[in-house]
Write a protein that holds these residues in place. Structure first.
Motif, PDB file in Angstrom:
ATOM      1  N   LEU A 261       0.835  -1.191   0.000  1.00 40.36           N
ATOM      2  CA  LEU A 261       0.000   0.000   0.000  1.00 40.36           C
ATOM      3  C   LEU A 261       0.869   1.239   0.000  1.00 40.36           C
ATOM      4  O   LEU A 261       1.997   1.230   0.454  1.00 40.36           O
TER       5      LEU A 261
ATOM      6  N   TRP B 115      -6.918   0.029 -11.680  1.00 42.45           N
ATOM      7  CA  TRP B 115      -7.693   0.199 -10.450  1.00 42.45           C
ATOM      8  C   TRP B 115      -9.132  -0.233 -10.693  1.00 42.45           C
ATOM      9  O   TRP B 115      -9.835   0.365 -11.485  1.00 42.45           O
TER      10      TRP B 115
ATOM     11  N   THR C 242      -3.197  -0.696   7.453  1.00 49.52           N
ATOM     12  CA  THR C 242      -3.509   0.508   6.680  1.00 49.52           C
ATOM     13  C   THR C 242      -2.836   1.721   7.323  1.00 49.52           C
ATOM     14  O   THR C 242      -2.473   1.682   8.497  1.00 49.52           O
TER      15      THR C 242
ATOM     16  N   VAL D 266      -9.251   5.529  -1.585  1.00 50.35           N
ATOM     17  CA  VAL D 266      -8.485   4.286  -1.619  1.00 50.35           C
ATOM     18  C   VAL D 266      -8.782   3.600  -2.946  1.00 50.35           C
ATOM     19  O   VAL D 266      -9.941   3.332  -3.267  1.00 50.35           O
TER      20      VAL D 266
ATOM     21  N   LYS E 178      -8.031   0.215  -5.333  1.00 50.69           N
ATOM     22  CA  LYS E 178      -7.598  -1.181  -5.212  1.00 50.69           C
ATOM     23  C   LYS E 178      -7.444  -1.765  -6.605  1.00 50.69           C
ATOM     24  O   LYS E 178      -8.338  -1.632  -7.447  1.00 50.69           O
TER      25      LYS E 178
ATOM     26  N   SER F 158      -4.973  -6.636  -5.914  1.00 48.57           N
ATOM     27  CA  SER F 158      -5.273  -6.251  -4.529  1.00 48.57           C
ATOM     28  C   SER F 158      -4.257  -5.306  -3.894  1.00 48.57           C
ATOM     29  O   SER F 158      -4.217  -5.151  -2.679  1.00 48.57           O
TER      30      SER F 158
ATOM     31  N   THR G  26      -3.167  -1.534  -2.983  1.00 48.77           N
ATOM     32  CA  THR G  26      -3.979  -0.346  -2.735  1.00 48.77           C
ATOM     33  C   THR G  26      -3.114   0.902  -2.810  1.00 48.77           C
ATOM     34  O   THR G  26      -1.917   0.869  -2.526  1.00 48.77           O
TER      35      THR G  26
ATOM     36  N   TRP H  49      -3.490   4.940  -1.434  1.00 48.60           N
ATOM     37  CA  TRP H  49      -4.256   5.838  -0.572  1.00 48.60           C
ATOM     38  C   TRP H  49      -3.928   7.263  -0.971  1.00 48.60           C
ATOM     39  O   TRP H  49      -2.791   7.706  -0.822  1.00 48.60           O
TER      40      TRP H  49
END
Length: 131
Positions: A2, A38, A62, A77, A79, A83, A85, A87
Motif C-alpha cells: 500500500l 484500479w 492501513t 483508496v 484497489k 489487490s 492499494t 491511498w
C-alpha cells in the motif's frame, strides 16, 4: 502493498475537476481518471477509526491513525486487480471534499467504473460528490 500518496502533489481527480465548469454537475468514473489497473475504490472520511476501516475494507496494516484521519482530509483508496492499494489524500478545503457529510458514511469498496456525480459548492469553494 500500500502507498499513501502525498497531499502536496495535485492528484488526477483534483486536476480533472479544477478545470471543470463549476456551473454544471460533473459525472465521471474513477477508472477513466486513474486507469484500468484500479478496479475498486473506497472513500475514508475523517474520524473513521483504523479498526473500522480495516474491517470494512478487509485490509490490514492501513495508514489510518487509530482514531481516524482528522477533519482536514479525506482519503480515496484505490484497489487494483492484484489487490494492491493506493491511498490518496485530499485536503477537504482544496478543490475536492470527498466527505461533505461526515456521519454514516459507507466505507465499502465500489467498482471504479461506477459513475460519481459531483457538484460545486460555492459556499465552500469545493467539488462534492452527490452519490
Amino acid at each position: 502493498a500500500l502507498t499513501l500518496a502525498s497531499c502536496s502533489t495535485e492528484n488526477a481527480l483534483e486536476s480533472h475537476l479544477s478545470s471543470a465548469d463549476q456551473s454544471s454537475h460533473q459525472s465521471l468514473n474513477l477508472r477513466s481518471i486513474y486507469g484500468d489497473e484500479w478496479v475498486e475504490f473506497a472513500i475514508v472520511c475523517p474520524y473513521a477509526p483504523k479498526d473500522t476501516v480495516e474491517a470494512e475494507l478487509q485490509l490490514e496494516d492501513t495508514p489510518v491513525p487509530r482514531f481516524g484521519f482528522d477533519e482536514t482530509q479525506s482519503i480515496l483508496v484505490l484497489k487494483s486487480t492484484s489487490s494492491n492499494t493506493e491511498w490518496i489524500s485530499f485536503k477537504r478545503t482544496h478543490i475536492v471534499d470527498l466527505c461533505p457529510v461526515l456521519s454514516d458514511y459507507d466505507i465499502s469498496f465500489r467498482p471504479t467504473d461506477s459513475t460519481l456525480d459531483f457538484i460545486f459548492n460555492l459556499k465552500n469553494n469545493v467539488w462534492e460528490p452527490t452519490n
